[in-house]
Write a protein that holds these residues in place. Structure first.
Motif, PDB file in Angstrom:
ATOM      1  N   THR B 199      -5.363  10.212   3.647  1.00 13.92           N
ATOM      2  CA  THR B 199      -5.830   8.891   3.231  1.00 13.92           C
ATOM      3  C   THR B 199      -5.023   8.459   2.006  1.00 13.92           C
ATOM      4  O   THR B 199      -4.306   9.261   1.419  1.00 13.92           O
ATOM      5  CB  THR B 199      -7.313   8.928   2.838  1.00 13.92           C
ATOM      6  OG1 THR B 199      -7.438   9.787   1.698  1.00 13.92           O
ATOM      7  CG2 THR B 199      -8.165   9.451   3.984  1.00 13.92           C
ATOM      8  N   ARG B 200      -5.191   7.193   1.650  1.00 13.54           N
ATOM      9  CA  ARG B 200      -4.487   6.707   0.465  1.00 13.54           C
ATOM     10  C   ARG B 200      -4.952   7.473  -0.765  1.00 13.54           C
ATOM     11  O   ARG B 200      -4.170   7.788  -1.658  1.00 13.54           O
ATOM     12  CB  ARG B 200      -4.738   5.209   0.290  1.00 13.54           C
ATOM     13  CG  ARG B 200      -3.929   4.379   1.268  1.00 13.54           C
ATOM     14  CD  ARG B 200      -4.408   2.953   1.308  1.00 13.54           C
ATOM     15  NE  ARG B 200      -4.213   2.257   0.036  1.00 13.54           N
ATOM     16  CZ  ARG B 200      -4.665   1.045  -0.210  1.00 13.54           C
ATOM     17  NH1 ARG B 200      -5.331   0.384   0.714  1.00 13.54           N
ATOM     18  NH2 ARG B 200      -4.472   0.477  -1.380  1.00 13.54           N
ATOM     19  N   TYR B 204      -1.337   9.619   0.242  1.00 16.81           N
ATOM     20  CA  TYR B 204      -0.491   9.448   1.430  1.00 16.81           C
ATOM     21  C   TYR B 204       0.854   8.811   1.088  1.00 16.81           C
ATOM     22  O   TYR B 204       0.913   7.805   0.391  1.00 16.81           O
ATOM     23  CB  TYR B 204      -1.228   8.576   2.449  1.00 16.81           C
ATOM     24  CG  TYR B 204      -0.391   8.201   3.654  1.00 16.81           C
ATOM     25  CD1 TYR B 204      -0.048   9.161   4.590  1.00 16.81           C
ATOM     26  CD2 TYR B 204       0.046   6.887   3.844  1.00 16.81           C
ATOM     27  CE1 TYR B 204       0.727   8.831   5.690  1.00 16.81           C
ATOM     28  CE2 TYR B 204       0.810   6.545   4.943  1.00 16.81           C
ATOM     29  CZ  TYR B 204       1.154   7.520   5.860  1.00 16.81           C
ATOM     30  OH  TYR B 204       1.918   7.182   6.954  1.00 16.81           O
ATOM     31  N   TYR B 224      -2.838   0.841   5.372  1.00 17.08           N
ATOM     32  CA  TYR B 224      -1.968   1.518   4.405  1.00 17.08           C
ATOM     33  C   TYR B 224      -0.938   0.534   3.857  1.00 17.08           C
ATOM     34  O   TYR B 224      -0.624  -0.463   4.484  1.00 17.08           O
ATOM     35  CB  TYR B 224      -1.228   2.681   5.079  1.00 17.08           C
ATOM     36  CG  TYR B 224      -2.132   3.831   5.454  1.00 17.08           C
ATOM     37  CD1 TYR B 224      -2.240   4.948   4.629  1.00 17.08           C
ATOM     38  CD2 TYR B 224      -2.872   3.802   6.640  1.00 17.08           C
ATOM     39  CE1 TYR B 224      -3.063   6.009   4.975  1.00 17.08           C
ATOM     40  CE2 TYR B 224      -3.699   4.853   6.986  1.00 17.08           C
ATOM     41  CZ  TYR B 224      -3.798   5.952   6.153  1.00 17.08           C
ATOM     42  OH  TYR B 224      -4.605   6.996   6.496  1.00 17.08           O
TER      43      TYR B 224
END
Lengths: 174, 382
Positions: B199-200, B204, B224
């Motif tokens: 995930t961010r 990521y 994203y």
């Protein structure tokens, strides 16, 4: 047994479609078939040629070398494509469109386009008349199978006329 | 009713791409590839896909890259001049790691060449058509069934390695109709679009490589932040002008395919058990070469055929082993001589390598390749 067939004419006469339908009929009967074609950059009016090879076993090289049957729907096609016929092969000519038959021993002349115009109503059925002629002469694929193949290929509202064209061509060969 | 039917190579290519999950086609018609566009135009709307005819070949390449970045497996098809026009964006796909398949149904060139005539003259263009160091995967089918199979493989490889893949067809196979039975959907392995693995919040980075050195880049619209560029970039996707990042980026681009090379380099052998000589061929020409091999065998010549299904990366290992085994290799190709140089390089002087070339609009006749085989044998016995 291998059969090699060449259909030739000018773009727009439908010889490629006739070749595809014949190959489809052969496949429907469980045979191996390949169909290839060549044509000039111009779609209509240019030279047009299609070849079909039918065999019980696999077919690799896709081009016809010594055709058993050559169909020519124009004088130009007749002159250009009969040369490499098998000596016992058959040259099928549209009587009116090939006024000067090449010097070959086995020639079958059928007024293909005339039959299409006068008995089916339009010259565009000439390729199906020719297909009927070829079905009779080659004798490898059943007429009923060819009929089914034609009905799968053509627009539904033309099936009746196409069936007539096919039968007329078939019956035109004595 | 049997599933066997008469089908054209170009049509089978479209069916294969669809079966592999392609849901977007952008293109511009050109002989002898047009039936692929026609096939996709008919098939895609039936499965919720999109077909777009663009204003030209450059735009066709751009639109498939956009579609791929937005999450759809994408295909374009062209020939000769069209493929030349696509080159800049093929390089962009390699640099930005965008999965895409480009079908090239080759015709006689250069330039507009001979629009309806067969050729295999784009072998080196497939490898080096776009500028700079980049890997390339190219596949070449020899039958209608294999046009389907290699289309599936091309889509799978493009997705797995996130790289452009060229399906290098020729007019012989593209326009050929033959009896074919296609596999059912259950029989086909489909490589899914790679998904972001973090995930961010977990930090990521779109261009951070996974274990197989391929990045799991998120599709646009998945939430994203993605930056895509043809400039050399680091794991963030943003350009960096440093020697280290440049070297690492180009290394990884090559290595991600190099480490899987054996797995993706497909070669088929025919009559090779006792062969003293071999013909190397690919695509439609291999059909004729095989008949020449059978004819030579009837004359008592112990010859076989090695057929390249994967053109790039080149089958170095297979050809090196072949050259160690046989007394001579004949390369038959429908061009002035392209893959023969690769065969010579891989054979590395272990045996003579001769060329049987043709580039006159017509395909080989079996007799022409047979003559090449006989010359090769005669040369070896001098």
């Amino acid at each position: 047994m291998r059969k090699q067939i060449r259909l030739s004419g000018s773009g727009g006469q439908g010889v490629i479609t006739a070749a595809i339908i014949y190959a489809e009929a052969a496949v429907a009967e469980g045979k191996e078939a390949v169909q290839s074609q060549s044509y000039g950059p111009e779609a209509r009016g240019g030279a047009s040629k299609s070849e079909v090879i039918i065999d019980d076993g696999p077919i690799y090289h896709p081009h016809v070398k010594t055709p058993d049957v050559v169909l020519a729907m124009t004088q130009k096609a007749a002159d250009k494509y009969y040369g490499d016929l098998h000596e016992d092969g058959i040259l099928v000519l549209d009587t009116d469109l090939v006024p000067e038959p090449p010097a070959f021993k086995n020639i079958v002349r059928v007024p293909i386009t005339k039959i299409a115009i006068e008995q089916v109503g339009k010259s565009l059925f000439a390729n199906i008349v020719a297909l009927g002629v070829l079905t009779k002469i080659i004798g490898l694929v059943d007429l009923e199978t060819v009929k089914t193949a034609v009905s799968h290929r053509v627009p539904p509202h033309t099936i009746e006329a196409n069936m007539k064209a096919l039968q007329l061509g078939y019956d035109a060969v004595k | 009713m049997s599933k066997a039917r008469l089908m054209q190579g170009n049509e089978a290519c479209a069916e294969g791409a669809l079966a592999a999950g392609v849901r977007f086609f952008g293109g511009y018609p050109i002989t002898p590839s047009t039936e692929i566009a026609e096939g996709m135009a008919k098939l895609l709307p039936q499965v919720g896909g999109k077909f777009v005819q663009m204003e030209d070949e450059i735009a066709s390449m751009g639109v498939v890259l956009g579609a791929s970045l937005a999450g759809k497996k994408a295909l374009t098809a062209s020939s000769g001049p069209g493929i030349s026009l696509k080159q800049e964006l093929i390089g962009y796909a390699a640099a930005a790691e965008i999965p895409v398949v480009i079908v090239n149904v080759q015709r006689v060139g250069p330039s507009t060449g001979q629009p309806t005539a067969p050729s295999q003259g784009d072998v080196m263009q497939a490898r080096w058509g776009t500028h700079g160091d980049h890997p390339m995967i190219a596949l070449s089918p020899w039958s209608v069934r294999e046009a389907f199979d290699t289309a599936v493989m091309a889509v799978n490889y493009s997705e797995r390695f996130r790289t452009p893949v060229i399906l290098l067809m020729d007019e012989i196979v593209g326009h050929l109709r033959e009896k074919v039975e296609l596999p059912s959907a259950e029989e086909i392995e489909v490589y899914p679009r790679r998904q972001p693995d973090k995930t961010r919040a977990e930090g990521y980075q779109p261009y951070a490589p996974a274990e197989d050195l391929v990045p799991n880049i998120a599709d646009f619209g998945q939430g994203y932040h993605i930056h895509v560029t043809g400039l050399i970039h680091d794991e963030t996707g943003f350009p960096v002008g440093s020697p280290k990042v440049t070297r690492e980026a180009i290394d990884r681009m090559h290595k991600k395919i190099d480490i899987a090379r054996d797995e993706i380099t497909h070669v088929e052998e025919y009559c090779m058990e006792d062969a003293e000589y071999a013909v190397v061929a690919f695509g439609g020409t291999a059909r004729t070469a095989y008949e020449a091999v059978l004819a030579a065998r009837e004359k008592g010549i112990k010859v076989g055929m090695v057929r390249l299904v994967t053109i790039w990366p080149f089958a170095d290992k297979a050809i090196k082993a072949l050259a160690a085994k046989v007394k001579g290799i004949l390369v038959a190709e429908l061009n002035y001589g392209q893959i023969v140089g690769e065969v010579e390089r891989a054979a590395a002087g272990q045996c003579p390598v001769e060329l049987c070339a043709k580039y006159d609009m017509t395909i080989f006749e079996p007799e022409e390749i047979l003559e090449g085989i006989e010359d090769l044998v005669a040369g070896g016995n001098k």
